[in-house]
Design an enzyme around this catalytic site. Structure first.
Site, PDB file in Angstrom:
ATOM      1  N   ASP A   1     -38.892 -25.168  99.190  1.00  0.00           N
ATOM      2  CA  ASP A   1     -37.666 -25.904  99.466  1.00  0.00           C
ATOM      3  C   ASP A   1     -37.915 -27.411  99.507  1.00  0.00           C
ATOM      4  O   ASP A   1     -38.946 -27.878  99.996  1.00  0.00           O
ATOM      5  CB  ASP A   1     -37.104 -25.443 100.815  1.00  0.00           C
TER       6      ASP A   1
ATOM      7  N   GLU B   1     -37.978 -26.327  94.140  1.00  0.00           N
ATOM      8  CA  GLU B   1     -36.639 -26.931  94.211  1.00  0.00           C
ATOM      9  C   GLU B   1     -36.851 -28.446  94.292  1.00  0.00           C
ATOM     10  O   GLU B   1     -37.162 -28.990  95.351  1.00  0.00           O
ATOM     11  CB  GLU B   1     -35.862 -26.455  95.440  1.00  0.00           C
TER      12      GLU B   1
END
Length: 385
Positions: free
Chosen positions: A220, A264
């Protein structure tokens, strides 16, 4: 010492293993005979279809309580075990190859997606116990479905029962307030230059892959790791964090071959999906958030205006060869009133559905990896050759 057959008469009833290790804290016997679950799903993500259904277990479906309950009409969470059958059936019906679980590490707020973690080594107890999570993953594997873990190495909750000022000092976080405090999310940033922090997170990665057999990891908010405070200025790269990320991908690709690493990343940091030997970060795929933003902006324009903005639908091909891209339309696209894909598209009610079909056809035919949203509580992204 060694392995010895145990017989009862002429019948082999087992094996006995002996060794001398007087100072060992523990001894384990590992083999194919005692796997608790089917191993990871095997196919080559580079050539086979790769289609991921992103799901938040807490809101994908809720279990309605008994009508005789005093709280009539109330609902509660399905456990990992209870949700397995219906989630797998849904994923198979829609021809996904993988499920990505939004963070299931323990976190304090039921209504959140789980990106602000307190218990890095604990599956979220609101959905059941560790064995029930293992059951869910095992059932997915038996159905030929891979499972991806959403992992958050950037920051952590400041709740007193978490890592914040763990022993009274800034143990895992930065010493300086400017670097430590993540005001965007109300959390504290990990100091990835510290050996204790690196050891904690590398061990954490090993824990999830070794004990739960996840097939992939989605890291993330990578841009906030690559750059100080996410400010994507080439002069503000975070060297210790970049070195840590390389250690993560090296660990996974060395000790857990076949596990897919997905970044990401909203920045233009180079060579995210190039190997470490090529000077890259070692990821297998990178979210193409630029493609997502450009194409959704294009679809939201009135039909008469689109011809003046064709670059928004074509620009992705300009940089497409530079990385192994995954085109995401994920959970971020439904938060804060952003609407569903159909509602984002300009036009009357019927035209929106026609244009949505055309948009998804474009997305699935686009070179590289792809990603689309399927429900208000879940998203999907896929890999098609």
């Amino acid at each position: 010492m060694g392995a010895h057959i145990v017989r009862q008469g002429n019948k082999v009833i087992g094996w006995q293993f002996r060794l001398y290790a007087p100072n060992a804290a523990a001894v384990y016997l590992v083999g194919d005979f005692n796997h608790w679950m089917q191993d990871r799903v095997d196919f080559d993500y580079k050539t086979a279809p790769f289609s991921i259904y992103e799901v938040h277990l807490g809101s994908w479906r809720k279990k309605v309580l008994n009508a005789d309950d005093t709280d009539t009409g109330a609902s509660t969470f399905y456990s990992y075990k209870e949700i397995a059958e219906q989630l797998i059936a849904y994923v198979q019906e829609n021809h996904f190859t993988h499920i990505e679980l939004l963070p299931i590490t323990e976190h304090p707020l039921d209504a959140s997606w789980g990106y602000q973690v307190t218990g890095y080594y604990s599956p979220a107890s609101r959905y059941g116990n560790p064995d029930e999570l293992k059951y869910l993953i095992d059932q997915c594997h038996q159905a030929g479905i891979g499972v991806i873990l959403d992992w958050v190495p950037l920051h952590f909750c400041k709740d007193a029962h978490g890592l914040y000022q763990f022993d009274g000092s800034w143990l895992y976080e930065y010493q300086e307030e400017y670097d430590r405090e993540n005001h965007q999310w109300g959390t504290a940033n990990f100091d990835l230059s510290k050996g204790v922090t690196r050891s904690f997170l590398l061990s954490n990665m090993t824990y999830w892959l070794d004990n739960y057999h996840f097939d992939g990891i989605r890291v993330d908010a990578l841009s906030y790791l690559l750059y100080w405070r996410g400010e994507t200025d080439p002069d503000k790269t975070n060297g210790p964090a970049i070195d840590f990320i390389k250690r993560v991908t090296a660990l996974v690709h060395t000790d857990f071959k076949g596990v897919v690493m997905i970044a990401e990343d909203s920045s233009a940091y180079p060579k995210v999906t190039h190997s470490l030997e090529q000077g890259g970060l070692g990821f297998d795929m990178k979210w193409d958030l630029g493609w997502m933003n450009d194409t959704l902006k294009y679809m939201s324009r009135p039909s008469y205006a689109r011809k003046y903005h064709s670059n928004e639908i074509t620009f992705g091909m300009y940089y497409n060869p530079s990385e192994q891209f995954l085109l995401p339309l994920s959970h971020d696209e439904v938060v804060h009133g952003k609407h569903s894909i159909v509602e984002k598209i300009d036009g009357d009610y019927e035209d929106r559905f026609r244009l949505a079909r055309a948009y998804y056809s474009f997305y699935f035919a686009h070179p590289g990896k792809n990603c689309s949203l399927w429900a208000m509580s879940g998203g999907a992204y896929s890999r098609m050759e």
